[in-house]
Design a protein around this motif. Structure first.
Motif, PDB file in Angstrom:
ATOM      1  N   VAL A 254      35.954  27.900  36.563  1.00 32.33           N
ATOM      2  CA  VAL A 254      36.534  29.205  36.220  1.00 32.33           C
ATOM      3  C   VAL A 254      37.754  29.035  35.332  1.00 32.33           C
ATOM      4  O   VAL A 254      38.383  27.977  35.295  1.00 32.33           O
TER       5      VAL A 254
ATOM      6  N   ARG B 253      42.272  33.108  41.812  1.00 35.04           N
ATOM      7  CA  ARG B 253      41.587  34.299  42.345  1.00 35.04           C
ATOM      8  C   ARG B 253      40.138  34.331  41.870  1.00 35.04           C
ATOM      9  O   ARG B 253      39.230  34.679  42.616  1.00 35.04           O
ATOM     10  N   ARG B 254      39.942  33.954  40.625  1.00 36.08           N
ATOM     11  CA  ARG B 254      38.582  33.930  40.076  1.00 36.08           C
ATOM     12  C   ARG B 254      37.722  32.909  40.828  1.00 36.08           C
ATOM     13  O   ARG B 254      36.557  33.149  41.101  1.00 36.08           O
TER      14      ARG B 254
ATOM     15  N   ASP C 259      34.499  33.392  31.421  1.00 35.33           N
ATOM     16  CA  ASP C 259      35.492  32.720  32.260  1.00 35.33           C
ATOM     17  C   ASP C 259      34.883  32.127  33.534  1.00 35.33           C
ATOM     18  O   ASP C 259      35.600  31.789  34.462  1.00 35.33           O
ATOM     19  N   LEU C 260      33.569  32.032  33.578  1.00 42.04           N
ATOM     20  CA  LEU C 260      32.947  31.461  34.775  1.00 42.04           C
ATOM     21  C   LEU C 260      31.666  30.723  34.414  1.00 42.04           C
ATOM     22  O   LEU C 260      30.740  31.301  33.845  1.00 42.04           O
TER      23      LEU C 260
ATOM     24  N   GLY D  80      41.330  31.301  33.856  1.00 35.28           N
ATOM     25  CA  GLY D  80      42.160  32.496  33.958  1.00 35.28           C
ATOM     26  C   GLY D  80      43.373  32.321  33.077  1.00 35.28           C
ATOM     27  O   GLY D  80      43.695  31.193  32.694  1.00 35.28           O
TER      28      GLY D  80
ATOM     29  N   GLN E 255      36.779  34.368  44.163  1.00 40.65           N
ATOM     30  CA  GLN E 255      35.688  35.348  43.981  1.00 40.65           C
ATOM     31  C   GLN E 255      34.366  34.630  43.771  1.00 40.65           C
ATOM     32  O   GLN E 255      33.341  35.013  44.320  1.00 40.65           O
TER      33      GLN E 255
END
Ligand code: ADP
Length: 665
Positions: free
Chosen positions: A392, A402-403, A366-367, A394, A406
């Motif tokens: 990213v 949020r990802r 996911d990144l 989600g 981060q």
């Protein structure tokens, strides 16, 4: 499938294309200018060919040189990436004439969509809604003024040959038209060698929503949903996402149909993007088509699970589209943030230089981190200053956001300035979180306010605590590694020869710096910032995050020292401090007696006195090396050296007493 590919590009997109080729077993040929001799794309490719000096005009834009490189290496196909020659029909044509496969649309489609005027005329005929305006041949000032009047002010003047926001002017009132027209024409002539203008209704608060389309050479065309690229600065995208937040299902369906119709209307093949402006009432208007892979294509890949470069190569090889429209599904939400070497507070001034430190988050399903550089590489002034794209995914927009936060929080760039703090601030704003920004929002908001993450007292306290802890930890590590394990100078339990240990740390940002004084009292510290003392307890949790009890509150934050750069992530903001040199960062808190204590872990490289020597105030007595900096110690007063506690070559932890001074008889 083709067996070899020359990539007529550089940077992250060249690396991105190489990654897919690797997976598919396609041999890759990179090209490079002198500035890129050791660049990441050159290192990753199977083979690389020099095509000229650093300026793009003499290298990446030289069609001849690129074709020659393809011939020399026996490459079967050419991928142009984005930018450079990617939308030049003559290049596409020359590639075909050289007997190579062109990974892109037919030259005629590039030409048809190359001018905003012709493209709009074509789209209107194909039934695709376009922004109301004038795109005719009569370029006389009187005609343009009459058309602007008919459209209704404000209007937008745009270079027909335009791109990258150049040659664009908003005209609010009729009396501004003549001057704006002249200025836009000058800019367009300069940038594109073509001063033709189109006039459009200027939409007050539009969103930029674009559709990814794909067509094969067998007459099939599909779309891969939309991307929202409304977060722009000066008409340039900086954060993109998919799907577009708040887009009504009916609008999405209508846009998909319009995009596919647009692609068909120009006999399109391969990947393309139809850009629309979405008005507040959900009506949408075609603005232009990009006849290449977009910078922001990864957000589409994240939600569809497809590899667009693979699709490009398959379609270019003559294969049919891998999926039918009904087989293409999107799930979750994706963001891309463009990390640039630039200074948002100074008008996004590009920054160049060596990437002294470069740390990205751990890649995961996911990144993604798309980059063309590694630590130690140079951001040169010759090309686009993009350092990386963080991509990213989600399950929903909130989770993806949020990802993204981060991911931004765990990046670290030392060397050129970067827009990381700015991006972090922007994605944390209420309008962006709500998915409610329009294309002019950021410019109206003003970058300066968002870019300047001025440290508050609390930030300085946390940064200083983390720095002191990190310096102590370095001392402990060195002690462990040093030969003399039994030396009392390696004790790390806070034992001191004299009295409570005080440290003065200096945290810098650009031209400014802030002194912070820390006094350790057992497991507590007294931290003085800007004349105020704070009572703090600080520690590092098992997951590496820091905690601090400060004036009766417990805070969680991230801090990391990389080289001379301290990164602090706290309360939704990121701050980077420079420690100009650690010798200067850590000074004894009071001059005088303490001057003979090592202010940081280091190695004694010279002892200039021995026990019994008489010294005068200011006389050099020892030299310590720490963080590659030499620091000289001088006698704080006249006296006699009564004891020397260290030896030359010895590693000493911070706070070590080097020698004692007694009164001269
Ligand atoms: P370029 O080719 O120079 O990138 P575009 O036509 O693609 O120019 O437009 C770039 C950006 O300019 C859009 O994303 C949008 O922010 C703004 N823009 C373009 N046309 C209009 C318009 N008619 N009204 C308001 N904003 C516009």
């Amino acid at each position: 499938m083709l067996d070899s590919l020359l990539i007529a590009n550089r940077g992250e997109i060249a690396c991105r294309i190489i990654a897919t080729c690797r997976r598919l077993g396609v041999r890759t040929v990179a090209v490079y200018s002198d500035a890129d001799r050791d660049a990441r794309h050159v290192r990753l490719a199977d083979e690389a060919v020099r095509i000229g000096p650093a300026p793009a005009r003499e290298s990446y834009l030289r069609i001849e040189a690129i074709l020659e490189a393809a011939a020399r290496t026996g490459a079967a196909a050419v991928h142009p990436g984005y930018g450079f020659l990617s939308e030049r029909a003559p290049f596409a044509r020359a590639v075909g004439e050289a007997g190579l496969i062109w990974v892109g649309p037919p030259p005629a489609a590039i030409e048809a969509m190359g001018g905003k005027d012709v493209a709009k005329q074509l789209m209107r005929r194909a039934g695709v809604p376009v922004v109301p305006g004038y795109d005719g041949d009569d370029q006389g000032e009187a005609r343009i003024a009459a058309e602007a009047e008919a459209i209704g002010f404000p209007v937008l003047l745009k270079a027909a040959a335009g791109g990258g926001g150049k040659g664009m002017r908003i005209v609010e009132r009729p009396d501004e038209l003549a001057e704006s027209l002249a200025a836009a024409r000058r800019e367009a002539l300069n940038a594109f060698g073509d001063e033709r203008m189109i006039v459009e209704k200027y939409l007050r608060r539009p969103r930029h929503v674009e559709l990814q389309v794909f067509a094969d050479s067998h007459g099939r065309a599909v779309h891969l949903f939309e991307r929202d690229c409304s977060l722009q600065r000066r008409h340039q995208k900086i954060v993109e996402e998919a799907p577009a937040p708040g887009l009504a299902d009916a609008t999405r369906a209508a846009m998909g149909a319009a995009g596919v119709a647009a692609a068909r209307a120009v006999g399109y093949v391969n990947a393309g993007t139809i850009e629309f402006l979405l008005d507040e009432d959900q009506s949408f208007y075609f603005i232009e088509m990009n006849t290449r892979l977009q910078v922001e294509h990864p957000v589409t890949e994240m939600i569809t699970g497809l590899d667009l470069v693979e699709w490009q190569l398959r379609v270019a090889s003559g294969e049919p589209l891998p999926l039918r429209q009904e087989e293409i599904t999107g799930s979750g939400h994706a963001f891309e943030a463009r990390v640039y070497a630039e200074d948002p507070a100074r008008g996004y001034l590009p920054s160049a230089g060596r990437l002294e430190r470069l740390r990205f988050p751990q890649v995961a399903p996911d990144l993604r981190v798309e980059t063309g550089v590694d630590e130690g590489d140079e951001v040169t002034p010759f090309y686009d200053p993009m350092i990386a794209k963080l991509v990213v995914h989600g399950p929903d927009r909130g989770a993806a956001l949020r990802r993204l936060e981060q991911a931004l929080d765990s990046c670290l760039i030392a060397g050129p300035s970067s827009n990381l703090g700015f991006l972090r601030a922007v994605v944390g704003t209420a309008p962006f979180r709500a998915g409610a920004v329009d294309t002019g929002w950021l410019d109206r908001e003003g970058a300066a306010g968002l870019a300047e993450a001025e440290p508050g007292d609390e930030d300085l306290v946390l940064a200083a605590l983390a720095l002191a802890e990190e310096l102590a930890e370095q001392g402990r590590r060195r002690a462990r590694d040093s030969a003399d394990r039994t030396s009392p100078w390696h004790r790390t339990d806070g034992w001191r020869l004299n009295r409570p240990h005080r440290q003065l740390l200096r945290l810098g940002q650009g031209e400014r710096s802030w002194p912070v004084e820390i006094e350790r009292l057992g497991d507590r510290s007294l931290v003085a910032v800007a004349g105020r003392e704070h009572d703090a307890r600080h520690g590092v949790a098992a997951d590496g995050s820091h905690w601090c009890e400060l004036d009766g509150r417990r805070l969680r934050f991230m801090a990391e020292l990389v080289g001379d750069c301290l990164l602090l992530v706290h309360d939704g903001r990121r701050l980077e401090f420079r420690l100009p040199s650690l010798a200067a960062a850590a000074e004894p808190a009071d001059s005088g007696a303490d001057l003979l204590n090592a202010p940081m872990p280091g190695r004694v490289i010279k002892l200039l006195v021995a026990a019994g020597d008489r010294v005068t105030k200011g006389q050099p007595v020892a030299v310590l090396e720490a963080m590659k900096m030499e620091q000289r110690f001088t006698a704080p007063r006249d006296g006699i050296v009564t004891a020397v506690h260290v030896r030359e070559g010895e590693q000493v932890p911070e706070g070590t007493r080097l020698l004692d001074l007694g009164d001269a008889p």
